[in-house]
Motif scaffolding. Structure first.
Motif, PDB file in Angstrom:
ATOM      1  N   LEU A  62      55.561 -30.001   0.261  1.00 29.00           N
ATOM      2  CA  LEU A  62      55.199 -28.829   1.294  1.00 29.00           C
ATOM      3  C   LEU A  62      54.749 -29.168   2.760  1.00 29.00           C
ATOM      4  CD1 LEU A  62      55.673 -25.372   1.190  1.00 29.00           C
ATOM      5  CD2 LEU A  62      53.323 -25.453   0.619  1.00 29.00           C
ATOM      6  N   HIS A  63      55.535 -29.113   3.747  1.00 27.27           N
ATOM      7  CA  HIS A  63      54.829 -29.308   4.835  1.00 27.27           C
ATOM      8  C   HIS A  63      53.956 -28.037   5.765  1.00 27.27           C
ATOM      9  CE1 HIS A  63      57.181 -32.945   4.832  1.00 27.27           C
ATOM     10  NE2 HIS A  63      58.259 -32.289   4.490  1.00 27.27           N
ATOM     11  N   LEU A  64      52.820 -28.347   5.724  1.00 27.39           N
ATOM     12  CA  LEU A  64      51.779 -27.258   6.088  1.00 27.39           C
ATOM     13  C   LEU A  64      52.181 -27.475   7.574  1.00 27.39           C
ATOM     14  CD1 LEU A  64      48.679 -27.918   3.897  1.00 27.39           C
ATOM     15  CD2 LEU A  64      50.310 -25.952   3.982  1.00 27.39           C
ATOM     16  N   PRO A  65      51.806 -26.247   8.136  1.00 28.39           N
ATOM     17  CA  PRO A  65      51.636 -25.948   9.894  1.00 28.39           C
ATOM     18  C   PRO A  65      50.612 -26.687  10.318  1.00 28.39           C
ATOM     19  CG  PRO A  65      51.278 -23.923   8.595  1.00 28.39           C
ATOM     20  CD  PRO A  65      51.821 -24.844   7.604  1.00 28.39           C
ATOM     21  N   GLU A  66      50.529 -27.325  11.367  1.00 25.58           N
ATOM     22  CA  GLU A  66      49.465 -28.074  12.073  1.00 25.58           C
ATOM     23  C   GLU A  66      47.964 -27.384  11.863  1.00 25.58           C
ATOM     24  OE1 GLU A  66      49.299 -31.350  13.091  1.00 25.58           O
ATOM     25  OE2 GLU A  66      51.454 -31.505  12.556  1.00 25.58           O
ATOM     26  N   TRP A  67      47.919 -26.274  12.192  1.00 27.07           N
ATOM     27  CA  TRP A  67      46.755 -25.732  12.402  1.00 27.07           C
ATOM     28  C   TRP A  67      46.048 -25.707  10.686  1.00 27.07           C
ATOM     29  CZ3 TRP A  67      46.212 -20.992   9.665  1.00 27.07           C
ATOM     30  CH2 TRP A  67      47.576 -20.322   9.319  1.00 27.07           C
ATOM     31  N   LEU A  68      46.755 -25.792   9.783  1.00 28.03           N
ATOM     32  CA  LEU A  68      46.145 -25.867   8.480  1.00 28.03           C
ATOM     33  C   LEU A  68      45.696 -27.212   7.956  1.00 28.03           C
ATOM     34  CD1 LEU A  68      48.217 -23.179   6.466  1.00 28.03           C
ATOM     35  CD2 LEU A  68      45.671 -22.827   7.083  1.00 28.03           C
ATOM     36  N   LYS A  69      46.203 -28.259   8.741  1.00 25.21           N
ATOM     37  CA  LYS A  69      46.026 -29.535   8.163  1.00 25.21           C
ATOM     38  C   LYS A  69      44.353 -30.088   8.181  1.00 25.21           C
ATOM     39  CE  LYS A  69      50.466 -31.194   8.206  1.00 25.21           C
ATOM     40  NZ  LYS A  69      51.803 -32.043   8.963  1.00 25.21           N
ATOM     41  N   GLY A  70      43.845 -29.612   9.242  1.00 27.33           N
ATOM     42  CA  GLY A  70      42.479 -30.261   9.605  1.00 27.33           C
ATOM     43  C   GLY A  70      41.421 -30.306   8.475  1.00 27.33           C
ATOM     44  N   ARG A  71      40.092 -30.430   8.891  1.00 28.46           N
ATOM     45  CA  ARG A  71      39.292 -30.618   8.043  1.00 28.46           C
ATOM     46  C   ARG A  71      37.677 -30.519   8.872  1.00 28.46           C
ATOM     47  NH1 ARG A  71      37.979 -32.949   2.833  1.00 28.46           N
ATOM     48  NH2 ARG A  71      35.885 -34.126   2.861  1.00 28.46           N
ATOM     49  N   THR A  72      36.728 -29.795   8.468  1.00 34.43           N
ATOM     50  CA  THR A  72      35.696 -29.395   9.051  1.00 34.43           C
ATOM     51  C   THR A  72      34.777 -29.838   8.298  1.00 34.43           C
ATOM     52  OG1 THR A  72      36.727 -27.442   9.986  1.00 34.43           O
ATOM     53  CG2 THR A  72      34.289 -27.640  10.626  1.00 34.43           C
ATOM     54  N   GLU A  73      33.719 -30.587   8.992  1.00 33.93           N
ATOM     55  CA  GLU A  73      32.559 -31.194   7.999  1.00 33.93           C
ATOM     56  C   GLU A  73      31.316 -30.693   8.406  1.00 33.93           C
ATOM     57  OE1 GLU A  73      32.193 -35.025   6.897  1.00 33.93           O
ATOM     58  OE2 GLU A  73      33.946 -34.929   5.938  1.00 33.93           O
ATOM     59  N   LEU A  74      30.365 -30.016   7.809  1.00 32.21           N
ATOM     60  CA  LEU A  74      29.146 -29.583   7.888  1.00 32.21           C
ATOM     61  C   LEU A  74      28.026 -30.251   7.232  1.00 32.21           C
ATOM     62  CD1 LEU A  74      29.593 -25.622   7.598  1.00 32.21           C
ATOM     63  CD2 LEU A  74      29.626 -26.894   9.555  1.00 32.21           C
ATOM     64  N   GLY A  75      26.867 -30.461   7.837  1.00 34.42           N
ATOM     65  CA  GLY A  75      25.757 -31.040   7.280  1.00 34.42           C
ATOM     66  C   GLY A  75      25.869 -32.681   7.179  1.00 34.42           C
ATOM     67  N   SER A  76      25.024 -33.299   6.582  1.00 34.14           N
ATOM     68  CA  SER A  76      25.123 -34.795   6.517  1.00 34.14           C
ATOM     69  C   SER A  76      24.490 -35.265   5.115  1.00 34.14           C
ATOM     70  CB  SER A  76      24.597 -35.399   7.678  1.00 34.14           C
ATOM     71  OG  SER A  76      23.272 -35.005   7.801  1.00 34.14           O
ATOM     72  N   GLY A  77      24.837 -36.499   5.055  1.00 35.49           N
ATOM     73  CA  GLY A  77      24.268 -37.170   3.619  1.00 35.49           C
ATOM     74  C   GLY A  77      24.780 -36.478   2.281  1.00 35.49           C
ATOM     75  N   ALA A  78      24.045 -36.437   1.423  1.00 32.47           N
ATOM     76  CA  ALA A  78      24.428 -36.248  -0.041  1.00 32.47           C
ATOM     77  C   ALA A  78      24.829 -34.652   0.155  1.00 32.47           C
ATOM     78  CB  ALA A  78      23.390 -36.077  -0.878  1.00 32.47           C
ATOM     79  N   TRP A  79      24.324 -33.670   1.249  1.00 33.90           N
ATOM     80  CA  TRP A  79      24.754 -32.509   1.316  1.00 33.90           C
ATOM     81  C   TRP A  79      25.996 -32.034   2.237  1.00 33.90           C
ATOM     82  CZ3 TRP A  79      22.928 -29.577  -2.578  1.00 33.90           C
ATOM     83  CH2 TRP A  79      21.935 -30.018  -3.230  1.00 33.90           C
ATOM     84  N   THR A  80      26.867 -33.047   2.583  1.00 31.58           N
ATOM     85  CA  THR A  80      27.921 -32.956   3.229  1.00 31.58           C
ATOM     86  C   THR A  80      28.841 -31.841   2.832  1.00 31.58           C
ATOM     87  OG1 THR A  80      27.526 -35.097   4.057  1.00 31.58           O
ATOM     88  CG2 THR A  80      29.681 -33.864   4.693  1.00 31.58           C
ATOM     89  N   LEU A  81      29.174 -30.815   3.374  1.00 34.35           N
ATOM     90  CA  LEU A  81      30.193 -29.983   2.914  1.00 34.35           C
ATOM     91  C   LEU A  81      31.525 -30.100   3.814  1.00 34.35           C
ATOM     92  CD1 LEU A  81      31.481 -27.464   1.536  1.00 34.35           C
ATOM     93  CD2 LEU A  81      30.255 -25.957   3.140  1.00 34.35           C
TER      94      LEU A  81
END
Lengths: 291, 318
Positions: free
Chosen positions: A118-137
């Motif tokens: 399935l080829h997802l549209p561009e705006w759904l492909k990314g990834r956001t990271e919050l926090g750092s270390g062991a608690w990275t989300l």
């Protein structure tokens, strides 16, 4: 660690949407429908084929997958399923396994046995990271999208079942068909629309899950077990039970595969058997409730 | 002798056609040696079907995971041959014992709950074993399975050959013995209590039948028989692979039992013959898509009912 939790929740939400239709047919109509995964597969294939061959945008495909699976569900309910409501469980099991075998071979014949991408549209492909270390989300955008849609659907479902006229008719038809019919409720129409809606949800789940779960003709067999676990563990008297069971299963599965990959799906099966031995009617069933 | 005694004993009597049927089963591979391999396969799945019939047809337990016992028997026989002793008779006994132990342990999972719960736990047990056989590759060979097993000759005389001539008589003999043990059991008072449990568990309990003990014992017995079928499968083919635990094995088994008729031990045998012939025919016509026709057959079978299946002119009547 939070990322695993997040992925687990997304996976669980997806399982819930896929399985909730089954919870309704199985719990409310008392029909053991092993072919539920076939409806999900239909939804998945509608999406993939529309996007690949006709260039339909992803967001438009989702409602089409719902509609296609719902329509198929309605037709099959009217023609094949209805005479079987009163038959023993063994007949229902055999009948729905038969449907699964047919759907697997038919999709193999028409589309081929390779896994569909399935080829997802561009705006759904990314990834956001919050926090750092062991608690990275780390939140994949697509997972977030799944969570949002599924949460919205869950709220909508709960509202339909508990607050609308249709919901009360459905609950009445399930509790006592004869009395409900006597009160002027058209039981057949209520069951038909419920079945179609459940199949439609499965189709939508299949469309959403094609990217996460993978889509090939063996889909109904491969995931049948997961749907059944969700329903059996969650109990079938409410939709909160399957929801919590699906989340539990999703998180256990993702975490298990991440931390102890050698064990594979083993954890999930053991968990299911232990829970079922402890509470055979499902985890979240009130004692004395309708079995 | 009272009428009740007579009617109960009537079902236990050996009918005139039974010896003929068994003679025919032994005569076919003798007269037409090319059929030996397929008759061997039929004998094995017939034994497997007899085992499920004890559970499903007599005790009324719906099981979607009977392949668990078949597979355990197959792997036990393979491992026993590889590491301990290549004697097939000993292997058969050990495999039956191992499956019986598993059956005893698993039987406690089927005592409570609804049909759905039982479907799930039986399926779950088979899946767990499949995962174990897959992951414990130092023991089971993982996805490759255990291959190249050489068993010593049956009765010290008849070596296994590629044409399956020894295999078929070995399997038929085991089937014959276990079938008549099962037949004796279901026609005994014990068997009558099983049927009572199947028909109405609450009433059975009320007239003093120890329901749980009966279910545990019959499940253990059925597991041992399924284990024997699995052991025969390994011993006559010389290998054992993950396929023995797969879901389709349990599903196919249930299908053939229903085709032949549940609650009648010959039903499993008849179903196995019909299923195997149908599978051979269909898969020679459409090798890749034969499951479609199998599925269609199942759907039609359930919708019109077994008793009307061979009378198409009655299908559209209510």
């Amino acid at each position: 660690m939070l990322t695993i939790l997040f992925d687990g929740i997304a996976y669980g939400m997806l399982l819930f949407i896929l399985a909730v239709g089954l919870a309704v047919t199985m719990g409310l109509m008392n029909f053991i429908n092993l072919a539920h995964g076939a409806f999900a597969m239909v939804g998945g294939y509608i999406t993939v084929l529309l996007m690949q061959r006709a260039g339909v945008p992803f967001l438009l495909c989702l409602p089409l997958a719902f509609a296609g699976a719902a329509l198929l569900g309605a037709v099959l309910e009217r023609t094949l399923y209805r005479p079987l409501y009163s038959k023993p469980h063994l007949d229902q099991v055999l009948f729905s396994i038969g449907l699964v075998f047919m759907s697997v071979a038919a999709v193999d014949y028409f589309v081929g046995s390779t896994q569909q991408i399935l080829h997802l549209p561009e705006w759904l492909k990314g990834r956001t990271e919050l926090g750092s270390g062991a608690w990275t989300l780390g939140m994949g955008h697509y997972r977030l999208f799944i969570i949002v849609i599924c949460a919205a659907l869950t709220v909508l479902l709960q509202w339909i079942l508990s607050r609308t006229r249709f919901g009360s008719r459905l609950r009445a038809s399930v509790d006592d068909q004869r009395v409900a019919a006597g009160m002027g409720i058209n039981v057949n129409v209520v069951f038909l629309s419920t079945f179609a809606f459940g199949s439609g949800l499965a189709g939508l789940g299949g469309a959403l899950g094609a990217e996460v779960l993978g889509l090939d003709p063996s889909f109904p067999l491969k995931f049948m077990i997961y749907f059944l676990i969700v329903v059996a563990v969650g109990g079938t008297s409410s939709i909160t039970g399957p929801l919590l069971a699906a989340l539990l299963l999703g998180i256990a599965d993702v975490a298990g595969k991440y931390y102890i990959p050698k064990m594979g799906a083993f954890i999930v099966y053991v968990l299911m058997i232990v829970i079922l031995l402890w509470r055979p009617q499902g985890l979240f069933v009130r004692q004395g409730g309708k079995a | 002798m009272t009428d009740a005694q007579k009617s109960l004993l009537a079902t236990a009597k050996v009918k005139w056609w039974e010896p003929l049927l068994w003679l025919a089963a032994f005569a076919v591979p003798l007269l037409v040696p090319s059929t030996a391999l397929i008759v061997n396969e039929i004998a094995i799945i017939a034994l497997f079907a007899v085992s499920l019939d004890l559970v499903l047809g007599y005790a009324g337990i719906v099981s979607l995971g009977h392949a668990a016992f078949f597979g355990l028997g197959a792997y036990t026989a393979a491992l026993f041959c590889k590491h301990i002793n290549p004697d097939p008779h000993l292997g058969l006994v050990v495999a039956m014992a191992a499956s019986a132990v598993l059956g005893l342990a698993a039987s406690f999972t089927i005592l409570r709950g609804t049909d759905l719960t039982r479907l799930m736990v039986t399926l779950g047990v088979a899946l767990i074993l499949l995962e174990l056989a897959n992951k414990l590759d130092w023991l089971t060979g993982g996805t490759d399975g255990i291959q190249g097993l050489v068993f010593s000759p049956v009765l010290g005389q008849f070596a296994f050959d590629l044409a399956g001539r020894t295999a078929v008589f070995y399997s038929l003999a085991v089937l014959l013995v276990l079938f008549f043990i099962a037949r004796r059991i279901v026609n005994s008072p014990y068997g009558a209590t099983l049927k009572a449990i199947r028909d109405n568990r609450l009433r059975a309990m009320a007239i003093g039948i120890p329901v749980h003990a009966r279910l545990v014992s019959v499940y253990t017995l059925a597991a041992a028989i399924a284990g024997a079928a699995g052991a025969l499968f390994t011993q006559t083919s010389g290998f054992s692979s993950l396929d023995v635990f797969e879901f389709h094995r349990s599903a196919d088994l249930m299908l053939m039992l229903v085709v032949g008729g549940t609650g009648w031990l010959y039903g499993g045998v008849v179903g196995a013959v019909v299923f195997k012939i149908m599978q051979d025919l269909l898969s020679s016509i459409t090798p890749q898509y034969w499951t479609f026709w199998l599925g269609l057959f199942l759907v039609v079978l359930v919708l019109v009912g077994r008793d009307r299946l061979f009378k198409p002119w009655t299908w559209w009547k209510r």
